[in-house]
Design a protein around this motif. Structure first.
Motif, PDB file in Angstrom:
ATOM      1  N   GLU A 203      -1.062   4.352  -1.256  1.00  0.00           N
ATOM      2  CA  GLU A 203      -2.083   4.839  -0.328  1.00  0.00           C
ATOM      3  C   GLU A 203      -1.450   5.677   0.779  1.00  0.00           C
ATOM      4  O   GLU A 203      -2.008   6.687   1.197  1.00  0.00           O
TER       5      GLU A 203
ATOM      6  N   PHE B 198       0.798  -1.221   0.000  1.00  0.00           N
ATOM      7  CA  PHE B 198       0.000   0.000   0.000  1.00  0.00           C
ATOM      8  C   PHE B 198       0.838   1.283   0.000  1.00  0.00           C
ATOM      9  O   PHE B 198       0.421   2.290   0.578  1.00  0.00           O
TER      10      PHE B 198
ATOM     11  N   SER C 284      -0.332   9.083  -0.802  1.00  0.00           N
ATOM     12  CA  SER C 284      -1.446   9.993  -1.096  1.00  0.00           C
ATOM     13  C   SER C 284      -2.149  10.490   0.168  1.00  0.00           C
ATOM     14  O   SER C 284      -2.950  11.407   0.106  1.00  0.00           O
TER      15      SER C 284
ATOM     16  N   ARG D 263      -4.173   8.550   1.851  1.00  0.00           N
ATOM     17  CA  ARG D 263      -5.388   7.732   1.948  1.00  0.00           C
ATOM     18  C   ARG D 263      -5.311   6.753   3.120  1.00  0.00           C
ATOM     19  O   ARG D 263      -6.295   6.258   3.619  1.00  0.00           O
ATOM     20  N   MET D 264      -4.063   6.448   3.568  1.00  0.00           N
ATOM     21  CA  MET D 264      -3.862   5.517   4.665  1.00  0.00           C
ATOM     22  C   MET D 264      -2.753   6.046   5.571  1.00  0.00           C
ATOM     23  O   MET D 264      -1.791   6.633   5.072  1.00  0.00           O
TER      24      MET D 264
ATOM     25  N   LEU E 291     -10.390  -0.580   2.072  1.00  0.00           N
ATOM     26  CA  LEU E 291     -10.125   0.441   1.047  1.00  0.00           C
ATOM     27  C   LEU E 291     -11.112   0.345  -0.111  1.00  0.00           C
ATOM     28  O   LEU E 291     -11.364   1.329  -0.785  1.00  0.00           O
TER      29      LEU E 291
END
Length: 174
Positions: free
Chosen positions: A99, A96, A102, A104-105, A172
């Motif tokens: 992610e 990931f 970005s 996102r995580m 996700l």
């Protein structure tokens, strides 16, 4: 007593001592075990109202969905605890990276023995060190899941990685 009986008795006593220590650590009792400080790379402590930071990427920012992967720990950490942390990080980093980049995580290590973090025990119904996924939308948590099978998969590197990866993908995907 034969050697077999001595070995069985010794094994039983050691197992009982280990379980007693684990229970005392988990449920806040005291033991004679010396506590060791961890050399964790990232230990986050967060007051109750803290939420994940908003992602930097504007496409993701519109949705403002963030998956927080928590590793809840205590000050005393055994070999299994280190295994869970290291292999969770490894699975996340390998699968990931985009992610994380970005926003996102995010991955957060939280020491639940610190007073500011005690609320997590009730909020996530924690009874031992745990990996918890928390999906958020804006500043609201929409759902969470305690990945309780991590303890069963200690020593099974591929099974552990697959478990973490599949659970994260499921969160996700929504």
């Amino acid at each position: 007593m034969t050697m077999k009986h001595v070995f069985t008795f010794t094994t039983a006593v050691l197992l009982l001592v280990m379980l007693s220590i684990g229970a005392a650590q988990t449920f806040g009792g005291t033991t004679s075990v010396k506590k060791h400080k961890t050399k964790a790379k990232t230990v986050a402590t967060a007051p109750k109202a803290t939420k994940p930071e908003a992602p930097k990427d504007t496409a993701v920012k519109k949705e403002n969905k963030v998956l927080v992967v928590y590793y809840f720990m205590t000050t005393y950490r055994c070999h299994s605890c280190h295994y869970i942390e290291e292999n969770t990080r490894k699975a996340l980093d390998e699968s990931f990276a985009n992610e994380f980049k970005s926003g996102r995580m995010v991955f957060k290590m939280i020491n639940i023995e610190e007073p500011a973090n005690a609320h997590f025990v009730q909020e996530y119904k924690l009874y031992t060190k745990s990996v918890v996924l928390s999906a958020t939308l804006g500043d609201k948590e929409t759902k969470w899941k305690n990945l309780d099978k991590v303890w069963q998969l200690i020593g099974n590197d591929n099974g552990f990685k697959n478990y973490i990866t599949s659970e994260v993908k499921a969160y996700l995907g929504e």
